[in-house]
Design a protein around this motif. Structure first.
Motif, PDB file in Angstrom:
ATOM      1  N   ALA A 173      -3.433  23.657  25.268  1.00 45.49           N
ATOM      2  CA  ALA A 173      -2.950  24.904  25.879  1.00 45.49           C
ATOM      3  C   ALA A 173      -2.137  25.734  24.886  1.00 45.49           C
ATOM      4  N   LYS A 174      -1.340  25.083  24.067  1.00 50.51           N
ATOM      5  CA  LYS A 174      -0.475  25.811  23.136  1.00 50.51           C
ATOM      6  C   LYS A 174      -1.266  26.576  22.083  1.00 50.51           C
ATOM      7  N   TYR A 175      -2.550  26.241  21.939  1.00 49.11           N
ATOM      8  CA  TYR A 175      -3.408  26.958  21.004  1.00 49.11           C
ATOM      9  C   TYR A 175      -4.219  28.068  21.679  1.00 49.11           C
ATOM     10  N   GLY A 176      -3.994  28.265  22.972  1.00 48.81           N
ATOM     11  CA  GLY A 176      -4.750  29.272  23.703  1.00 48.81           C
ATOM     12  C   GLY A 176      -6.136  28.798  24.104  1.00 48.81           C
ATOM     13  N   ILE A 177      -6.303  27.495  24.182  1.00 51.63           N
ATOM     14  CA  ILE A 177      -7.590  26.916  24.588  1.00 51.63           C
ATOM     15  C   ILE A 177      -7.484  26.468  26.038  1.00 51.63           C
ATOM     16  N   ARG A 178      -8.369  26.970  26.869  1.00 51.82           N
ATOM     17  CA  ARG A 178      -8.390  26.588  28.283  1.00 51.82           C
ATOM     18  C   ARG A 178      -9.526  25.597  28.525  1.00 51.82           C
ATOM     19  N   VAL A 179      -9.235  24.559  29.290  1.00 52.85           N
ATOM     20  CA  VAL A 179     -10.234  23.536  29.610  1.00 52.85           C
ATOM     21  C   VAL A 179     -10.180  23.273  31.112  1.00 52.85           C
ATOM     22  N   ASN A 180     -11.263  23.572  31.795  1.00 55.73           N
ATOM     23  CA  ASN A 180     -11.345  23.361  33.236  1.00 55.73           C
ATOM     24  C   ASN A 180     -12.636  22.629  33.578  1.00 55.73           C
ATOM     25  N   ALA A 181     -12.696  22.105  34.777  1.00 50.95           N
ATOM     26  CA  ALA A 181     -13.899  21.408  35.249  1.00 50.95           C
ATOM     27  C   ALA A 181     -14.428  22.092  36.497  1.00 50.95           C
ATOM     28  N   LEU A 182     -15.722  22.138  36.603  1.00 52.95           N
ATOM     29  CA  LEU A 182     -16.408  22.618  37.798  1.00 52.95           C
ATOM     30  C   LEU A 182     -17.064  21.416  38.457  1.00 52.95           C
ATOM     31  N   CYS A 183     -16.752  21.208  39.740  1.00 58.13           N
ATOM     32  CA  CYS A 183     -17.206  20.005  40.446  1.00 58.13           C
ATOM     33  C   CYS A 183     -18.139  20.397  41.595  1.00 58.13           C
ATOM     34  N   PRO A 184     -19.446  20.467  41.332  1.00 62.88           N
ATOM     35  CA  PRO A 184     -20.382  20.886  42.377  1.00 62.88           C
ATOM     36  C   PRO A 184     -20.620  19.794  43.415  1.00 62.88           C
ATOM     37  N   GLY A 185     -20.997  20.243  44.603  1.00 64.97           N
ATOM     38  CA  GLY A 185     -21.492  19.336  45.627  1.00 64.97           C
ATOM     39  C   GLY A 185     -22.988  19.158  45.450  1.00 64.97           C
ATOM     40  N   TYR A 186     -23.688  18.871  46.534  1.00 64.43           N
ATOM     41  CA  TYR A 186     -25.142  18.704  46.472  1.00 64.43           C
ATOM     42  C   TYR A 186     -25.799  20.056  46.222  1.00 64.43           C
ATOM     43  N   ILE A 187     -26.500  20.168  45.103  1.00 63.49           N
ATOM     44  CA  ILE A 187     -27.182  21.396  44.710  1.00 63.49           C
ATOM     45  C   ILE A 187     -28.664  21.092  44.535  1.00 63.49           C
ATOM     46  N   ARG A 188     -29.502  21.936  45.083  1.00 66.78           N
ATOM     47  CA  ARG A 188     -30.958  21.745  44.979  1.00 66.78           C
ATOM     48  C   ARG A 188     -31.434  22.125  43.579  1.00 66.78           C
ATOM     49  N   THR A 189     -32.092  21.203  42.910  1.00 64.82           N
ATOM     50  CA  THR A 189     -32.694  21.463  41.605  1.00 64.82           C
ATOM     51  C   THR A 189     -34.105  20.889  41.589  1.00 64.82           C
ATOM     52  N   SER A 190     -34.810  21.103  40.492  1.00 58.58           N
ATOM     53  CA  SER A 190     -36.180  20.583  40.392  1.00 58.58           C
ATOM     54  C   SER A 190     -36.196  19.064  40.402  1.00 58.58           C
ATOM     55  N   ILE A 191     -35.080  18.440  40.014  1.00 57.84           N
ATOM     56  CA  ILE A 191     -35.017  16.980  39.963  1.00 57.84           C
ATOM     57  C   ILE A 191     -34.920  16.373  41.361  1.00 57.84           C
ATOM     58  N   ASN A 192     -34.161  17.010  42.255  1.00 62.70           N
ATOM     59  CA  ASN A 192     -33.938  16.403  43.575  1.00 62.70           C
ATOM     60  C   ASN A 192     -34.601  17.160  44.723  1.00 62.70           C
ATOM     61  N   ASP A 193     -35.354  18.204  44.400  1.00 62.83           N
ATOM     62  CA  ASP A 193     -35.889  19.099  45.424  1.00 62.83           C
ATOM     63  C   ASP A 193     -36.680  18.364  46.505  1.00 62.83           C
ATOM     64  N   THR A 194     -37.565  17.459  46.104  1.00 63.34           N
ATOM     65  CA  THR A 194     -38.403  16.779  47.091  1.00 63.34           C
ATOM     66  C   THR A 194     -37.623  15.768  47.918  1.00 63.34           C
ATOM     67  N   PHE A 195     -36.506  15.254  47.365  1.00 66.32           N
ATOM     68  CA  PHE A 195     -35.723  14.255  48.086  1.00 66.32           C
ATOM     69  C   PHE A 195     -35.219  14.785  49.417  1.00 66.32           C
ATOM     70  N   TRP A 196     -34.806  16.042  49.436  1.00 67.27           N
ATOM     71  CA  TRP A 196     -34.206  16.587  50.658  1.00 67.27           C
ATOM     72  C   TRP A 196     -35.212  16.756  51.786  1.00 67.27           C
ATOM     73  N   GLU A 197     -36.499  16.614  51.467  1.00 66.06           N
ATOM     74  CA  GLU A 197     -37.540  16.697  52.498  1.00 66.06           C
ATOM     75  C   GLU A 197     -37.935  15.323  53.031  1.00 66.06           C
ATOM     76  N   THR A 198     -37.422  14.262  52.405  1.00 69.21           N
ATOM     77  CA  THR A 198     -37.728  12.915  52.867  1.00 69.21           C
ATOM     78  C   THR A 198     -36.834  12.550  54.047  1.00 69.21           C
ATOM     79  N   GLU A 199     -37.182  11.454  54.717  1.00 63.82           N
ATOM     80  CA  GLU A 199     -36.356  11.009  55.845  1.00 63.82           C
ATOM     81  C   GLU A 199     -34.948  10.651  55.395  1.00 63.82           C
ATOM     82  N   GLN A 200     -34.848  10.000  54.230  1.00 63.37           N
ATOM     83  CA  GLN A 200     -33.530   9.654  53.702  1.00 63.37           C
ATOM     84  C   GLN A 200     -32.727  10.908  53.384  1.00 63.37           C
ATOM     85  N   GLY A 201     -33.404  11.886  52.775  1.00 70.42           N
ATOM     86  CA  GLY A 201     -32.733  13.129  52.440  1.00 70.42           C
ATOM     87  C   GLY A 201     -32.252  13.874  53.673  1.00 70.42           C
TER      88      GLY A 201
END
Length: 249
Positions: A173-201
């Motif tokens: 911080a003393k150097y003017g450098i900011r470091v933050n984290a972004l914490c997403p919830g469940y987001i639809r992507t090409s990797i998990n897209d079909t999962f949400w259509e399954t019974e488990q999803g």
């Protein structure tokens, strides 16, 4: 908002990273996009350039120990030292806790923790030496403070990212450098897209406060808030964007 800035986005060939790169470019940043899948990166660069943006693709395998230093050197040589680093590249090797292998552990930690740590360190060193300010956003997860079955390695690595974020923010911080984290919830992507259509999803969706998953663009406003120069007093924060999903886990 980001005219004259250079942003580096890892894991940019698909999903969140792909969207992050488009969002930053739309705000005027020159974007270095990095991932293993260079074909998708070429498509992304073309898309950004078609909208009068500026982007360049770089091959990057986050699992390789030497890759972060090589990537920063390549970006600095071709575009300049990044002003903004988005540590997005990550993996989720699902396995029950007693069945996860040593290789699973080492690969998860290499990609999800070691690579962001080293990329951040490489950028911060250059910023400090040059007397420049900088901004880092680490992509964590709502599961950094919760646990779920079958993903203990992933949740452990994302919890580590929260502490990495806080530790770096405190020291830099003393150097003017900011470091933050972004914490997403469940987001639809090409990797998990079909999962949400399954019974488990569908069963997982039914447990949520609002039975839906987000889209990558739903993170745009949070990302832009964290990289906005006007957010100069926001440092060491972990911003959860999950439609209250984490409270149902």
């Amino acid at each position: 908002m980001l005219q004259g800035k250079i942003a580096l986005v890892t894991g940019a060939s698909s999903g969140l990273g792909y969207q992050f790169a488009l969002t930053l470019a739309a705000q005027g940043a020159a974007v270095a996009v990095a991932a293993r899948s260079t074909d998708r990166l070429a498509e992304l660069v073309t898309k950004i350039e078609s909208c009068s943006g500026n982007a360049m693709a770089f091959s990057f395998d986050a699992a390789e120990a030497a890759a972060p230093d090589a990537l920063i050197e390549a970006v600095a040589g071709s575009m300049g030292v990044p002003d903004i680093l988005i540590n997005n590249a990550g993996i989720n090797l699902s396995a029950r806790a007693h069945k996860a292998t040593l290789d699973d552990f080492e690969q998860t930690m290499a990609v999800n923790v070691r690579a962001p740590w080293r990329l951040s360190q490489a950028c911060a060193t250059r910023w400090i030496e040059a007397g420049r300010e900088g901004c880092i956003v680490n992509i964590s997860s709502m599961l950094s403070t919760r646990v779920a079955k079958g993903v203990s390695l992933y949740t452990m690595s994302k919890a580590a990212i929260r502490h990495l974020t806080a530790g770096h923010a405190l020291e830099w911080a003393k150097y003017g450098i900011r470091v933050n984290a972004l914490c997403p919830g469940y987001i639809r992507t090409s990797i998990n897209d079909t999962f949400w259509e399954t019974e488990q999803g569908k069963a997982e969706l039914a447990k949520l406060p609002r039975p839906r998953v987000g889209e990558p663009k739903d993170l745009d406003s949070a990302l832009l808030f964290l990289v906005d120069p006007n957010s100069h007093f926001v440092n060491g924060e972990a911003l959860t964007v999950d439609d209250a999903q984490s409270w149902a886990i």
